[in-house]
Design an enzyme around this catalytic site. Sequence first.
Site, short mmCIF file in Angstrom:
data_model
loop_
_atom_site.label_atom_id
_atom_site.label_comp_id
_atom_site.label_asym_id
_atom_site.label_seq_id
_atom_site.Cartn_x
_atom_site.Cartn_y
_atom_site.Cartn_z
NE ARG A 1 -1.66 2.58 2.68
CZ ARG A 1 -0.91 3.80 2.97
NH1 ARG A 1 -0.92 4.64 2.28
NH2 ARG A 1 -0.49 3.85 4.34
CG ASP A 2 3.07 4.42 3.11
OD1 ASP A 2 3.30 5.08 2.18
OD2 ASP A 2 2.63 4.63 4.02
CG HIS B 1 6.73 7.69 6.15
ND1 HIS B 1 6.88 7.38 4.74
CD2 HIS B 1 5.79 7.47 6.62
CE1 HIS B 1 5.83 6.93 4.25
NE2 HIS B 1 4.83 6.75 5.61
CG ASN C 1 6.48 3.43 4.85
OD1 ASN C 1 5.20 3.64 5.53
ND2 ASN C 1 5.98 3.33 3.63
CB CYS D 1 1.88 10.82 1.71
SG CYS D 1 0.40 11.56 1.00
ZN ZN Z 1 2.79 6.61 5.20
#
Ligand code: ZN
Length: 297
Positions: free
Chosen positions: A11-12, A202, A242, A233
Amino acid sequence: MKININEVVTRDGFQMESKIPSIPYKLKLINQLMAAGIKHFELTSFVHPKYVPQMADADQLFAQIDRRSDVTFSALVLNQRGVERALDARADELNVVFSLSETHNLKNAKATVSESMDFVKRVIQLAPIPVNVCISTAFGCPYEGIYEKERLMDVYESLVEYNPSSISLGDTTGMANPRQVEETCSAIKSRWPNLNVGLHLHNTRGMGLANVLAGIRGGITNFDSALGGIGGCPFAKGATGNICTEDVVHMLEQMGYETGIKVDNLIQISKGLEQELEKSLPGQIMKAGQSTFTYTA
Ligand code: ZN
């Protein structure tokens, strides 16, 4: 002490990548990570493909994953449409995200903080599955600077009243320092000792691992991380990766914490990810090896 890792690479991690990995590759990656001992994934996000094209396959990905009773697959959502899609896809858990920064929340969720809070409340009341709330830019934001702790605590207090399964704090652009993290987490844990709290950190400014330890000192045992340290992001200026899963797990295991995750497996999987993405990844243990490894002279 047991520390829980929530793997967010699909995801991230992938949401910032220009090369979008295929569904078969993602399925292989998830299976490898489960074999390494990962029990909790933030698999994908149900957001508009116009804004985050990397997540356009969210419904298909959920339909094809190998479900395991001891593994949780969570889905990030920002709005009602996302909630409906995640429930249709049989997500195990919702991660509802909003930003403490008005500027960032308008960019990321297209809503004011108070509109997002109302939405979070409704989701918690109505969702038939556990709901984690993630407060992103919880410590500071590139548009509004570093906040005083009180700004977070006021919002946190309202969220606790909504009674979600857990609430995590996102340092979306790596602005938090270890003292800030420890003081904030300690304040939350001393006020709400039974609350399930997580940290989403992060490593943008190199403070990621120090912040993990600061979080543990503040009573936190749940951490999000991404394989290889990728991610960020798209709606926060200067955002980078991250905290790196294998680096976090390596550090914690060396210190005697239990993660239930095999570092050697992670290193191999991370090297495979590097080939898939055709670029060097920020993770360090994948390059140096574990500190317990010795070379023959
Ligand atoms: Zn994040």
